[in-house]
Design a protein around this motif. Structure first.
Motif, mmCIF file in Angstrom:
data_model
loop_
_atom_site.group_PDB
_atom_site.id
_atom_site.type_symbol
_atom_site.label_atom_id
_atom_site.label_comp_id
_atom_site.label_asym_id
_atom_site.label_seq_id
_atom_site.Cartn_x
_atom_site.Cartn_y
_atom_site.Cartn_z
ATOM 1 N N GLY A 45 0.815 -1.217 0.000
ATOM 2 C CA GLY A 45 0.000 0.000 0.000
ATOM 3 C C GLY A 45 0.843 1.259 0.000
ATOM 4 O O GLY A 45 0.536 2.229 -0.709
ATOM 5 N N VAL A 46 1.921 1.263 0.788
ATOM 6 C CA VAL A 46 2.794 2.436 0.853
ATOM 7 C C VAL A 46 3.467 2.676 -0.499
ATOM 8 O O VAL A 46 3.529 3.815 -0.987
ATOM 9 N N ALA A 47 3.956 1.603 -1.125
ATOM 10 C CA ALA A 47 4.622 1.755 -2.422
ATOM 11 C C ALA A 47 3.647 2.242 -3.484
ATOM 12 O O ALA A 47 3.997 3.080 -4.323
ATOM 13 N N LEU A 48 2.421 1.728 -3.453
ATOM 14 C CA LEU A 48 1.424 2.170 -4.429
ATOM 15 C C LEU A 48 1.074 3.638 -4.223
ATOM 16 O O LEU A 48 1.006 4.422 -5.183
ATOM 17 N N ALA A 49 0.892 4.037 -2.957
ATOM 18 C CA ALA A 49 0.553 5.432 -2.666
ATOM 19 C C ALA A 49 1.685 6.377 -3.029
ATOM 20 O O ALA A 49 1.445 7.570 -3.276
ATOM 21 N N SER A 50 2.913 5.869 -3.072
ATOM 22 C CA SER A 50 4.042 6.716 -3.462
ATOM 23 C C SER A 50 4.082 6.959 -4.969
ATOM 24 O O SER A 50 4.799 7.848 -5.429
ATOM 25 N N ARG A 51 3.303 6.165 -5.716
ATOM 26 C CA ARG A 51 3.325 6.272 -7.177
ATOM 27 C C ARG A 51 2.086 6.951 -7.746
ATOM 28 O O ARG A 51 2.169 7.600 -8.794
ATOM 29 N N VAL A 52 0.934 6.757 -7.101
ATOM 30 C CA VAL A 52 -0.316 7.306 -7.643
ATOM 31 C C VAL A 52 -1.126 7.931 -6.521
ATOM 32 O O VAL A 52 -0.940 7.621 -5.345
ATOM 33 N N SER A 53 -2.063 8.801 -6.888
ATOM 34 C CA SER A 53 -2.900 9.478 -5.909
ATOM 35 C C SER A 53 -4.025 8.555 -5.439
ATOM 36 O O SER A 53 -4.775 8.004 -6.251
ATOM 37 N N LEU A 54 -4.131 8.385 -4.123
ATOM 38 C CA LEU A 54 -5.187 7.565 -3.544
ATOM 39 C C LEU A 54 -6.074 8.440 -2.666
ATOM 40 O O LEU A 54 -5.579 9.201 -1.836
ATOM 41 N N ARG A 55 -7.372 8.308 -2.837
ATOM 42 C CA ARG A 55 -8.278 9.028 -1.947
ATOM 43 C C ARG A 55 -8.225 8.423 -0.549
ATOM 44 O O ARG A 55 -8.171 9.135 0.451
ATOM 45 N N GLU A 56 -8.243 7.100 -0.511
ATOM 46 C CA GLU A 56 -8.177 6.373 0.756
ATOM 47 C C GLU A 56 -7.337 5.119 0.568
ATOM 48 O O GLU A 56 -7.454 4.450 -0.456
ATOM 49 N N LEU A 57 -6.537 4.808 1.571
ATOM 50 C CA LEU A 57 -5.821 3.534 1.614
ATOM 51 C C LEU A 57 -6.182 2.848 2.916
ATOM 52 O O LEU A 57 -6.007 3.418 4.003
ATOM 53 N N HIS A 58 -6.692 1.623 2.808
ATOM 54 C CA HIS A 58 -7.019 0.813 3.977
ATOM 55 C C HIS A 58 -6.210 -0.476 3.897
ATOM 56 O O HIS A 58 -6.405 -1.284 2.985
ATOM 57 N N SER A 59 -5.285 -0.642 4.841
ATOM 58 C CA SER A 59 -4.450 -1.841 4.901
ATOM 59 C C SER A 59 -4.933 -2.703 6.064
ATOM 60 O O SER A 59 -5.293 -2.190 7.126
ATOM 61 N N ALA A 60 -4.923 -4.027 5.870
ATOM 62 C CA ALA A 60 -5.478 -4.913 6.882
ATOM 63 C C ALA A 60 -4.643 -6.176 7.026
ATOM 64 O O ALA A 60 -4.159 -6.730 6.037
ATOM 65 N N ASP A 61 -4.501 -6.623 8.280
ATOM 66 C CA ASP A 61 -3.820 -7.879 8.563
ATOM 67 C C ASP A 61 -4.395 -8.438 9.861
ATOM 68 O O ASP A 61 -4.823 -7.680 10.742
ATOM 69 N N ILE A 62 -4.384 -9.758 9.975
ATOM 70 C CA ILE A 62 -4.943 -10.389 11.172
ATOM 71 C C ILE A 62 -3.947 -10.431 12.322
ATOM 72 O O ILE A 62 -4.329 -10.560 13.488
ATOM 73 N N ASP A 63 -2.653 -10.273 12.033
ATOM 74 C CA ASP A 63 -1.600 -10.417 13.035
ATOM 75 C C ASP A 63 -1.324 -9.082 13.723
ATOM 76 O O ASP A 63 -1.051 -8.075 13.061
ATOM 77 N N SER A 64 -1.376 -9.058 15.060
ATOM 78 C CA SER A 64 -1.230 -7.804 15.798
ATOM 79 C C SER A 64 0.161 -7.199 15.645
ATOM 80 O O SER A 64 0.317 -5.970 15.608
ATOM 81 N N ILE A 65 1.205 -8.043 15.553
ATOM 82 C CA ILE A 65 2.571 -7.527 15.390
ATOM 83 C C ILE A 65 2.706 -6.842 14.034
ATOM 84 O O ILE A 65 3.292 -5.760 13.914
ATOM 85 N N ALA A 66 2.160 -7.470 12.992
ATOM 86 C CA ALA A 66 2.197 -6.868 11.659
ATOM 87 C C ALA A 66 1.419 -5.557 11.633
ATOM 88 O O ALA A 66 1.853 -4.574 11.010
ATOM 89 N N VAL A 67 0.278 -5.521 12.303
ATOM 90 C CA VAL A 67 -0.547 -4.309 12.310
ATOM 91 C C VAL A 67 0.208 -3.137 12.924
ATOM 92 O O VAL A 67 0.182 -2.017 12.395
ATOM 93 N N GLU A 68 0.904 -3.375 14.036
ATOM 94 C CA GLU A 68 1.661 -2.288 14.665
ATOM 95 C C GLU A 68 2.780 -1.796 13.758
ATOM 96 O O GLU A 68 3.046 -0.592 13.665
ATOM 97 N N CYS A 69 3.443 -2.712 13.082
ATOM 98 C CA CYS A 69 4.499 -2.331 12.144
ATOM 99 C C CYS A 69 3.905 -1.560 10.966
ATOM 100 O O CYS A 69 4.431 -0.520 10.557
ATOM 101 N N ALA A 70 2.799 -2.067 10.418
ATOM 102 C CA ALA A 70 2.160 -1.421 9.267
ATOM 103 C C ALA A 70 1.693 -0.011 9.616
ATOM 104 O O ALA A 70 1.764 0.888 8.770
ATOM 105 N N ARG A 71 1.224 0.184 10.827
ATOM 106 C CA ARG A 71 0.738 1.522 11.203
ATOM 107 C C ARG A 71 1.831 2.567 11.084
ATOM 108 O O ARG A 71 1.581 3.696 10.660
ATOM 109 N N ARG A 72 3.060 2.210 11.444
ATOM 110 C CA ARG A 72 4.160 3.163 11.315
ATOM 111 C C ARG A 72 4.436 3.477 9.852
ATOM 112 O O ARG A 72 4.680 4.633 9.485
ATOM 113 N N ASN A 73 4.410 2.460 9.014
ATOM 114 C CA ASN A 73 4.701 2.673 7.596
ATOM 115 C C ASN A 73 3.563 3.396 6.872
ATOM 116 O O ASN A 73 3.799 4.347 6.122
#
Length: 273
Positions: free
Chosen positions: A119-147
């Motif tokens: 999602g971050v790489a895509l948003a760096s290339r094109v304009s997004l109105r909204e980006l919603h990223s999702a994962d079931i793993d809590s460790i991944a979610v905390e990492c993704a939130r920073r990115n």
């Protein structure tokens, strides 16, 4: 060969043979990176020991290079692979050629997001109105939130679509997915970086590797705009199976493979386009 703790002063020439002996294919590049990123000889010694023991290099230094970006990666989080850059490039092309001309910006969902790299790489290339990223793993979610915060997106702890805002139904222009697709029986043969240090739920795709693909693709039409697209990573061997699932969901499948990146994706788009 001396261990890192026996070296009075760490040098490139000392580190390369140790890393190569541990099976690091790109030992020279890794040695240079470890030397440049470590803040002290003590930290370097610790990092080399962890790398020799099989820990992913990206989790040791705390970031991975992906699509020319530095993506933060925490221990226990799936490390973005270079092959997944094909997913980003194809999604960006769809945005520019089909989605953006009909909309000033787009709503995008990144499922099984891990670190949030796609999602971050895509948003760096094109304009997004909204980006919603999702994962079931809590460790991944905390990492993704920073990115994902760097591009103004939202991250949800979610079993696929379950925690996404209901208002997105029938309004998402693009769903991008790098879900687990490794068959369970293959997991023991994977490199130790993945097999030991990455969570099994980020790798295990079930008996044929397509368990998550079935769920994701079956539910995709409920969330996609009628002119929206689904782009999902798979393997070259499993591409036909993934494409048949896309067709069964009422989308037009197209398989894309890159020899250079050793990557394969399936695009599901509107019928007649």
């Amino acid at each position: 060969m001396p261990g890192p703790e026996s070296l009075a002063s760490p040098r490139f020439a000392d580190l390369v043979p140790m890393l190569r002996a541990a099976g690091c294919v790109f030992a020279e590049d890794e040695a240079q990176l470890l030397l440049s990123e470590a803040s002290s000889p003590a930290e370097l010694f610790e990092w080399v020991e962890r790398r020799v023991a099989g820990a992913p290099l990206e989790c040791i230094v705390g970031w991975a290079e992906f699509c020319g970006l530095r993506i933060a990666v925490d221990p226990g989080v799936f490390v973005p692979r270079r092959r997944t850059e094909l997913l980003v490039s194809e999604a960006a092309a769809l945005m520019l050629e089909h989605i953006a001309p009909a909309s000033s910006s787009a709503a995008v969902v990144d499922l099984c997001c891990g670190s949030g790299a796609v999602g971050v790489a895509l948003a760096s290339r094109v304009s997004l109105r909204e980006l919603h990223s999702a994962d079931i793993d809590s460790i991944a979610v905390e990492c993704a939130r920073r990115n994902v915060a760097t591009v103004g997106g939202h991250v949800h702890r979610s079993d696929l679509y379950s925690a996404l805002p209901a208002r997105l139904k029938q309004r998402v222009q693009l769903i991008v997915v790098n879900a687990p697709y490794v068959p369970t029986r293959v997991l023991p043969t994977m490199p130790p970086e993945a097999r030991i240090h990455e969570p099994p739920l980020s790798l295990d795709g079930g008996a044929d590797g397509l368990n998550l693909h079935r769920r994701i693709i079956r539910e995709a039409p409920e969330w996609l705009d009628p002119n929206g697209y689904l782009v999902i990573e798979t393997s070259e061997r499993q591409a036909a199976g993934t494409a048949s699932l896309v067709a069964a969901a009422g989308l037009a499948p197209r398989i894309v493979h890159s020899e250079e990146l050793d990557g394969t994706i399936v695009v599901g788009g509107p019928r007649g386009q």
